[in-house]
Design an enzyme around this catalytic site. Structure first.
Site, mmCIF file in Angstrom:
data_model
loop_
_atom_site.group_PDB
_atom_site.id
_atom_site.type_symbol
_atom_site.label_atom_id
_atom_site.label_comp_id
_atom_site.label_asym_id
_atom_site.label_seq_id
_atom_site.Cartn_x
_atom_site.Cartn_y
_atom_site.Cartn_z
ATOM 1 N N ALA A 118 0.911 -17.098 -3.877
ATOM 2 C CA ALA A 118 1.129 -15.806 -4.551
ATOM 3 C C ALA A 118 2.607 -15.430 -4.592
ATOM 4 O O ALA A 118 3.075 -14.832 -5.575
ATOM 5 C CB ALA A 118 0.328 -14.725 -3.822
ATOM 6 N N ASN A 166 -8.123 -5.650 0.386
ATOM 7 C CA ASN A 166 -7.437 -5.730 1.673
ATOM 8 C C ASN A 166 -7.374 -4.369 2.348
ATOM 9 O O ASN A 166 -7.336 -3.336 1.678
ATOM 10 C CB ASN A 166 -6.010 -6.279 1.478
ATOM 11 N N VAL A 167 -7.371 -4.411 3.656
ATOM 12 C CA VAL A 167 -7.325 -3.168 4.434
ATOM 13 C C VAL A 167 -5.948 -2.990 5.085
ATOM 14 O O VAL A 167 -5.734 -2.031 5.833
ATOM 15 C CB VAL A 167 -8.467 -3.159 5.484
ATOM 16 N N HIS A 226 -12.262 -1.492 0.165
ATOM 17 C CA HIS A 226 -12.936 -1.832 1.422
ATOM 18 C C HIS A 226 -12.399 -1.016 2.586
ATOM 19 O O HIS A 226 -12.659 -1.349 3.741
ATOM 20 C CB HIS A 226 -12.784 -3.337 1.717
ATOM 21 N N CYS A 244 -18.952 13.663 10.618
ATOM 22 C CA CYS A 244 -18.657 14.659 9.571
ATOM 23 C C CYS A 244 -18.056 14.056 8.306
ATOM 24 O O CYS A 244 -17.867 14.751 7.313
ATOM 25 C CB CYS A 244 -17.701 15.729 10.124
ATOM 26 N N THR A 271 -8.027 -14.099 -4.024
ATOM 27 C CA THR A 271 -9.375 -13.821 -3.527
ATOM 28 C C THR A 271 -10.304 -14.983 -3.862
ATOM 29 O O THR A 271 -10.194 -15.615 -4.906
ATOM 30 C CB THR A 271 -9.939 -12.496 -4.092
ATOM 31 N N ASN A 287 -4.123 -17.876 -7.778
ATOM 32 C CA ASN A 287 -4.766 -18.183 -6.507
ATOM 33 C C ASN A 287 -4.269 -19.520 -5.969
ATOM 34 O O ASN A 287 -3.855 -20.390 -6.747
ATOM 35 C CB ASN A 287 -6.291 -18.221 -6.685
ATOM 36 N N LEU A 288 -4.391 -19.683 -4.632
ATOM 37 C CA LEU A 288 -3.931 -20.966 -4.074
ATOM 38 C C LEU A 288 -4.872 -22.096 -4.449
ATOM 39 O O LEU A 288 -4.467 -23.219 -4.730
ATOM 40 C CB LEU A 288 -3.839 -20.845 -2.534
#
Ligand code: APR
Length: 271
Positions: free
Chosen positions: A257, A92-93, A109, A120, A214, A239-240
């Site tokens: 979760a 996740n971000v 990620h 740069c 996930t 997980n679901l």
């Protein structure tokens, strides 16, 4: 339970779903409303940087309206209490693990709140009015850092290899080198995830590998469970729905979760 000392936890979009952040696949998934090719590839950034920036500006602005849920809070409590090695490797971000108080977090990620200079390689924190999703955020001058693994530089059109963007959008200016070359610090499809060496080392020494929220659709994360098993770790999936990798887990529990993770953390802490 056999002696557990080193834990690796992989999280995906499902752990943030109950906080109100969209997952990628399934009903109302982000990839239902957008094509990966348009917003999450180096080619998309070179072709139409403005569309890519707007996509991530909108996702960054959405963070202002959400809070960590019980699953993030439980993992933060485990992180604080766990005496052994522990690493939360998140795909996740968002910053919900950190906002819940977790410290041992690795964003493989990238992060919505970080901007990367394609010229740069420096990464800086985005700043500015989170609700101004229509304007590129002006990165703060404060937290400059060389990103841990600068990825192959992505042509932004203006300084790319002959790629002319469809519009005259000018990417925000890097506070390090002065180039108008800031991009979202997100690992696009076709780019190298961050800190794979560190992840590989953690999985190789894990006694327990837990996957939370996930679909197991994207590598290298989808292969971590098999690597963990190869090194002798116990494996658990929370997980679901069954995922593409469910068959590889020793134990798989299906459900939200926010219910499964606090229960599991209490088990691990012996509560
Ligand atoms: N609790 C637990 N799991 C949930 C919940 C919930 N409340 N809601 C959804 N899930 C599960 C779904 O069943 C699904 O298996 O979360 C998973 C979400 O899957 P994806 O949307 O594919 O998200 P993710 O697995 O994180 O995607 C991996 O793909 O597009 C790339 O870079 C992107 O990091 C992302 C990667």
């Amino acid at each position: 339970m056999t002696h557990i000392r080193n834990i690796v936890i992989l999280t995906g979009a499902g752990i943030s779903a109950e906080s109100g952040l969209a997952t990628f696949r399934g009903p109302d998934g982000l990839w239902e409303g957008h094509r990966v090719e348009d917003v999450c590839t180096p080619e998309a950034l070179a072709r139409d940087p403005e569309m890519v920036h707007r996509f991530y500006d909108a996702r960054r602005a959405a963070l202002a309206g959400v809070v960590p849920n019980a699953a993030h809070e439980a993992l933060a409590a485990l992180d604080a209490a766990w005496p052994g090695e522990l690493l939360i490797v998140t795909q996740n971000v968002d910053d919900l693990h950190e906002r819940a108080g977790a410290r041992r977090v690795l964003h493989m990620h990238g992060e919505l709140l970080s901007a990367l200079c394609a010229a740069c390689g420096m990464a800086v924190r985005w700043a500015g009015d989170m609700m101004a999703a229509t304007q590129p955020f002006v990165p703060s001058e404060v937290e400059g850092r060389l990103s841990p693994a600068p990825r192959p530089s992505t042509s932004l059109g203006t300084n790319g290899e002959g790629v002319t963007p469809a519009k005259s959008f000018q990417p925000p200016k890097c506070s390090g080198c002065g180039a108008h070359a800031l991009r979202p610090d997100i690992v696009f499809f076709g780019e190298m995830p961050y800190e794979m060496d560190r992840i590989d080392r953690a999985i190789a020494s894990a006694d327990l590998f837990v996957s939370i929220g996930t679909s197991g659709a994207v590598y290298p994360a989808a292969g971590f469970v098999r690597t963990a098993r190869h090194h002798g770790a116990k494996t658990l999936e929370l997980n679901l729905d069954p995922s593409a990798g469910s068959v590889y887990f020793d134990d798989a529990r299906m459900g939200p979760a926010s219910v499964l993770v606090p229960t599991w953390v209490r088990e691990v802490l012996g509560g």
